[in-house]
Design a protein around this motif. Sequence first.
Motif, PDB file in Angstrom:
ATOM      1  N   SER A 176       0.851  -1.181   0.000  1.00 30.09           N
ATOM      2  CA  SER A 176       0.000   0.000   0.000  1.00 30.09           C
ATOM      3  C   SER A 176       0.891   1.237   0.000  1.00 30.09           C
ATOM      4  CB  SER A 176      -0.878  -0.052   1.270  1.00 30.09           C
ATOM      5  OG  SER A 176      -1.677   1.084   1.382  1.00 30.09           O
ATOM      6  N   ARG A 231       1.668   5.016  -0.299  1.00 32.70           N
ATOM      7  CA  ARG A 231       0.886   6.224  -0.011  1.00 32.70           C
ATOM      8  C   ARG A 231       1.564   7.444  -0.622  1.00 32.70           C
ATOM      9  NH1 ARG A 231       1.569   5.858   6.295  1.00 32.70           N
ATOM     10  NH2 ARG A 231       3.727   5.788   5.624  1.00 32.70           N
ATOM     11  N   ILE A 239       2.680   9.870   0.822  1.00 29.76           N
ATOM     12  CA  ILE A 239       3.735  10.430   1.664  1.00 29.76           C
ATOM     13  C   ILE A 239       4.962   9.529   1.746  1.00 29.76           C
ATOM     14  CG2 ILE A 239       2.226  11.823   3.131  1.00 29.76           C
ATOM     15  CD1 ILE A 239       2.144   9.505   5.118  1.00 29.76           C
ATOM     16  N   ILE A 294      -7.456  -9.139  -0.436  1.00 29.52           N
ATOM     17  CA  ILE A 294      -6.536  -8.031  -0.612  1.00 29.52           C
ATOM     18  C   ILE A 294      -5.521  -8.092   0.533  1.00 29.52           C
ATOM     19  CG2 ILE A 294      -7.848  -6.317   0.718  1.00 29.52           C
ATOM     20  CD1 ILE A 294      -7.175  -4.309  -1.553  1.00 29.52           C
ATOM     21  N   LEU A 317      -3.380  -5.525   1.902  1.00 33.66           N
ATOM     22  CA  LEU A 317      -2.839  -4.187   2.138  1.00 33.66           C
ATOM     23  C   LEU A 317      -1.871  -4.172   3.305  1.00 33.66           C
ATOM     24  CD1 LEU A 317      -6.052  -2.021   1.775  1.00 33.66           C
ATOM     25  CD2 LEU A 317      -4.184  -2.166   0.150  1.00 33.66           C
ATOM     26  N   SER A 330      -1.273  -3.880   7.688  1.00 35.76           N
ATOM     27  CA  SER A 330      -1.563  -2.790   8.613  1.00 35.76           C
ATOM     28  C   SER A 330      -0.305  -2.328   9.325  1.00 35.76           C
ATOM     29  CB  SER A 330      -2.595  -3.239   9.647  1.00 35.76           C
ATOM     30  OG  SER A 330      -2.073  -4.290  10.420  1.00 35.76           O
ATOM     31  N   GLU A 331       0.810  -3.000   9.073  1.00 32.20           N
ATOM     32  CA  GLU A 331       2.023  -2.609   9.780  1.00 32.20           C
ATOM     33  C   GLU A 331       3.228  -2.784   8.871  1.00 32.20           C
ATOM     34  OE1 GLU A 331       2.594  -4.485  13.540  1.00 32.20           O
ATOM     35  OE2 GLU A 331       4.056  -2.961  14.095  1.00 32.20           O
ATOM     36  N   ARG A 332       4.183  -1.870   9.014  1.00 29.49           N
ATOM     37  CA  ARG A 332       5.346  -1.873   8.143  1.00 29.49           C
ATOM     38  C   ARG A 332       6.580  -2.139   8.977  1.00 29.49           C
ATOM     39  NH1 ARG A 332       5.185   2.959   3.823  1.00 29.49           N
ATOM     40  NH2 ARG A 332       3.479   1.828   2.850  1.00 29.49           N
ATOM     41  N   ALA A 340     -11.098  -4.845   1.296  1.00 25.70           N
ATOM     42  CA  ALA A 340     -10.471  -4.025   2.345  1.00 25.70           C
ATOM     43  C   ALA A 340     -11.543  -3.287   3.147  1.00 25.70           C
ATOM     44  CB  ALA A 340      -9.503  -3.028   1.713  1.00 25.70           C
ATOM     45  N   GLN A 392      -5.391   6.214   3.896  1.00 24.19           N
ATOM     46  CA  GLN A 392      -4.292   6.432   2.943  1.00 24.19           C
ATOM     47  C   GLN A 392      -4.362   5.461   1.760  1.00 24.19           C
ATOM     48  OE1 GLN A 392      -1.244   5.853   5.844  1.00 24.19           O
ATOM     49  NE2 GLN A 392      -1.260   7.977   6.514  1.00 24.19           N
ATOM     50  N   VAL A 393      -5.551   4.857   1.574  1.00 24.30           N
ATOM     51  CA  VAL A 393      -5.748   3.834   0.538  1.00 24.30           C
ATOM     52  C   VAL A 393      -6.774   4.368  -0.455  1.00 24.30           C
ATOM     53  CG1 VAL A 393      -6.649   1.492   0.197  1.00 24.30           C
ATOM     54  CG2 VAL A 393      -5.194   1.979   2.165  1.00 24.30           C
ATOM     55  N   PRO A 394      -6.673   3.997  -1.746  1.00 20.54           N
ATOM     56  CA  PRO A 394      -7.677   4.487  -2.696  1.00 20.54           C
ATOM     57  C   PRO A 394      -9.063   3.865  -2.514  1.00 20.54           C
ATOM     58  CG  PRO A 394      -6.113   3.037  -3.806  1.00 20.54           C
ATOM     59  CD  PRO A 394      -5.591   3.264  -2.432  1.00 20.54           C
ATOM     60  N   PRO A 416     -13.342   5.138  -1.787  1.00 16.14           N
ATOM     61  CA  PRO A 416     -14.113   6.355  -2.053  1.00 16.14           C
ATOM     62  C   PRO A 416     -13.940   7.405  -0.948  1.00 16.14           C
ATOM     63  CG  PRO A 416     -15.432   4.419  -2.504  1.00 16.14           C
ATOM     64  CD  PRO A 416     -14.162   3.927  -1.892  1.00 16.14           C
ATOM     65  N   ARG A 472      -0.538  10.510   9.255  1.00 17.33           N
ATOM     66  CA  ARG A 472       0.720  10.595   8.492  1.00 17.33           C
ATOM     67  C   ARG A 472       1.877  10.042   9.323  1.00 17.33           C
ATOM     68  NH1 ARG A 472       1.491  14.545   4.443  1.00 17.33           N
ATOM     69  NH2 ARG A 472       3.462  15.160   5.353  1.00 17.33           N
ATOM     70  N   HIS A 478       0.350   5.934  11.216  1.00 20.05           N
ATOM     71  CA  HIS A 478      -0.109   4.767  10.477  1.00 20.05           C
ATOM     72  C   HIS A 478       1.038   3.813  10.174  1.00 20.05           C
ATOM     73  CE1 HIS A 478      -3.395   2.741   8.616  1.00 20.05           C
ATOM     74  NE2 HIS A 478      -2.881   2.759   7.406  1.00 20.05           N
ATOM     75  N   PHE A 479       0.732   2.513  10.162  1.00 15.75           N
ATOM     76  CA  PHE A 479       1.650   1.450   9.763  1.00 15.75           C
ATOM     77  C   PHE A 479       2.774   1.191  10.760  1.00 15.75           C
ATOM     78  CE2 PHE A 479       0.784   1.895   4.913  1.00 15.75           C
ATOM     79  CZ  PHE A 479      -0.231   0.971   5.007  1.00 15.75           C
TER      80      PHE A 479
END
Lengths: 331, 477
Positions: free
Chosen positions: A66, A68, A70, A91, A93, A95-97, B216, B278-280, B282, B351, B354-355
């Motif tokens: 995913s 982004r 930024i 999917i 995506l 949730s953690e990097r 998702a 931060q995901v495409p 809607p 920003r 997240h993650f």
Amino acid sequence: MRMTPLAIIVGSLLLLFTIVFMVVVTPWYTTRNQAPSEIFRHRETPEAQGRLIYIENGCVYCHTQSIRTIDWGIGAERIAQAGDYIADHPILLGSERTGPDLSQEGGEHPDDWHMAHFVNPRFTRPMSIMPAFKFLGTDKLRLLTSYVQSLGMKDADARVLRQLYWKEAATRAYEAGPVENVRWLHDHVPEGWRILPNPYPTTPAGLARGHKIYQDFCFGCHGPIGDGMGPAQPFIYPPPLNFTILKNTDISGGILYYQIMNGITGTAMPYFKKDLESEKIWDVGNYVAVYFINQTDADGEPKAIDAANEPMDMPGEESSDQPPVGPDLPE
Amino acid sequence: MLAELSQLMVETATAKGERNVSIPSLPMTENYETAKGFCITSGFWMMIATFMGLLGATELMAPDILENIGWLVFGRVRPVHVNLVLFGFVTPGLLAAAFYYMPRLLRTTLYSEKLGVVSVLVWNLTLVATVVTLSAGYTQGREYAEMIWPVDMMVVISFLLVFINLFLTLRTRKEPVLYVSVWYVFAAIVLTATTYSLGNVIWRPGSGALRGIPDAILLWFYGHNVFGLLLTPLALGVTYYVIPKAVNRPLYSHTLSLIGFWSLIVVYTHIGTHHLIQVPVPTWLKVIAIVDSIGMVIPVMVVLINIWYTAKGELGKIHADIGAKFVFAGTIMYFFVSIQGSMMALPQVQRVTHFNNWVVGHAHIGVLGFAGMISLGGLYYVLPRIAGKPLFSRFLADFQYWMVLIGVSGFTIVLTIAGLIQGNAWLNGETVYRVLPQIHLYYVIRASLGVMIFLSAVVGFYNIIRTLYFNPGESAS
């Protein structure tokens, strides 16, 4: 309001269904026929099988797919689009990097790098905290590799093709013997870099920094003594370079810098321009030059203006044309 | 309306203030086998769940410690930990209390202790199946919806068994007015059985997933609601029972109870997409998620004001009862985790947060700090009452309280620091790999705190077993 069993059970269910209609069904209806993005392609069978292994082992808990707006890291050249995911079922995506995003991992490295990395991630990335996946066995690791190489779809395919093209050239050069190999490696560095000496003097502090960078980034392949016999070596072909053969081969600080910055596509040597800033690349290059090649051009000719933080007088250095305490000031 | 409300307050005040204060003499048929079963379930699986957490934390700190033991690889340990905490430790603990207070609040006996024991057994079988399948790599690969279809069925059946038992108990009630805890328990079970089926896409047994972006959206709708529609209402049910009982006062306001109950269901269900800002997806859906995330302040503060005003001036009584002490600490955690959660939905905050480990800290303050402590509180509140004897050791329960409190506060602090380091470093252009050594220290501290949590779980399980079966204490009756 009188709270009867009917009000509680039916009432809360009715609310739930209404809200599900609004925040799940409606977006499903508007996004279910998403057009494919320009990089989209379907997965081949081994890639799909590799994806199942990725799911089984919970890779998704540490790796996002995913990118982004930024982001700066791997794959940040391309922001994720809804059309990238239309075949993803489920999917992934994430949730953690804890590890890097893998959206565009395909073709970043050749297959052999991935095999070494899966057997034990510390073989290629010494500071990694990823688990070792040797237990999966070679066949499953191959499938997993083909999945990872497909991440990024058409963009990944182009990168994989480039890896294969240069792997062939690099292999030919390696098999032609050390002299030919070194010539080939040097020839692909742009002229300007080849004649560029390391502009900074060798200092104990710089060597110490270089040593740390080497330990953190290089040692898995090139080994603790720079002979290319790091733990990743058995998995990698052409094998990691033995630095000691570089002596008296017109090696320069510029060549070392360029190869570290840019990597050598086709071989397991990755680029480090995202991981390391300029000073760190000069320092680790000089560390390799001083300790493993035993020949450094640090602070050699042609010289530019000294950087402001450079030591004025190096121990053991012959006196130069430069005044020892800086230029004379006009009266 | 007002008259009805005041009537309600008086009735509940009577029900709570006078009849139920001391341990009542029990009808012979009422032996609390189900509540006991869920207490033991919760205590046992808390040990396993926290051990798996500790194991995962250790692997992040020393990745080769269990090199090449496939079923203990981090990617399998983590979902086992998460699902066991959710369905093994916290939910059964909250249900244990529910199976004690539901018959009392309804002035009847449980419809069937036998059915209750069956539901405990099915519940435990489900947990065993969860551990075995996830460790063996059978997973749907969707966070919080990992279990494969057969296990999904077992989860749904477990909830249905609990629902049937409590619903039939409701049918035989002698109390016309349903107390707020009763609302929460029924809502939690009905809504969770529904969202669980929906979120696990049970009409597609093969994959348990949709395709692409809709997957998702559905996943995070479910992933968020599994807390908001299961742990939160069950924990609030326990809170609404234990706090007024412990301070021996009627509830501060039934209007607030009503607002808190309905607004939780309405608002919480809208906010899952704040995981996907931060995901495409809607944009209108993101707007709903963000606005409602801020709106969560209403259901949270309404409940907390209600509970805290009920307890106002009576903290000594709360401190005197170990169950109430756990529950009250849980309400404070509820405040922190909810305010933090609302802030985290803001795009500018995300920003940075997240993650990374910030979110892991948030999850621990919510599930262990809020729902977990209230689960332990409910458990310790009902334990002496269902055993008919005092708690085996108040000291050990207090010990567990402090271990959990220090542990979860510590988690929050170190994981938040680690998250800030990661988030800001990434925004500054540093690679994920390069930041790893910077957060290593916090992984080490986190694992050490995990040792405290795990040991407290062992102590807690011992205390539960001794209280129920090898209790030298005087019988209370």
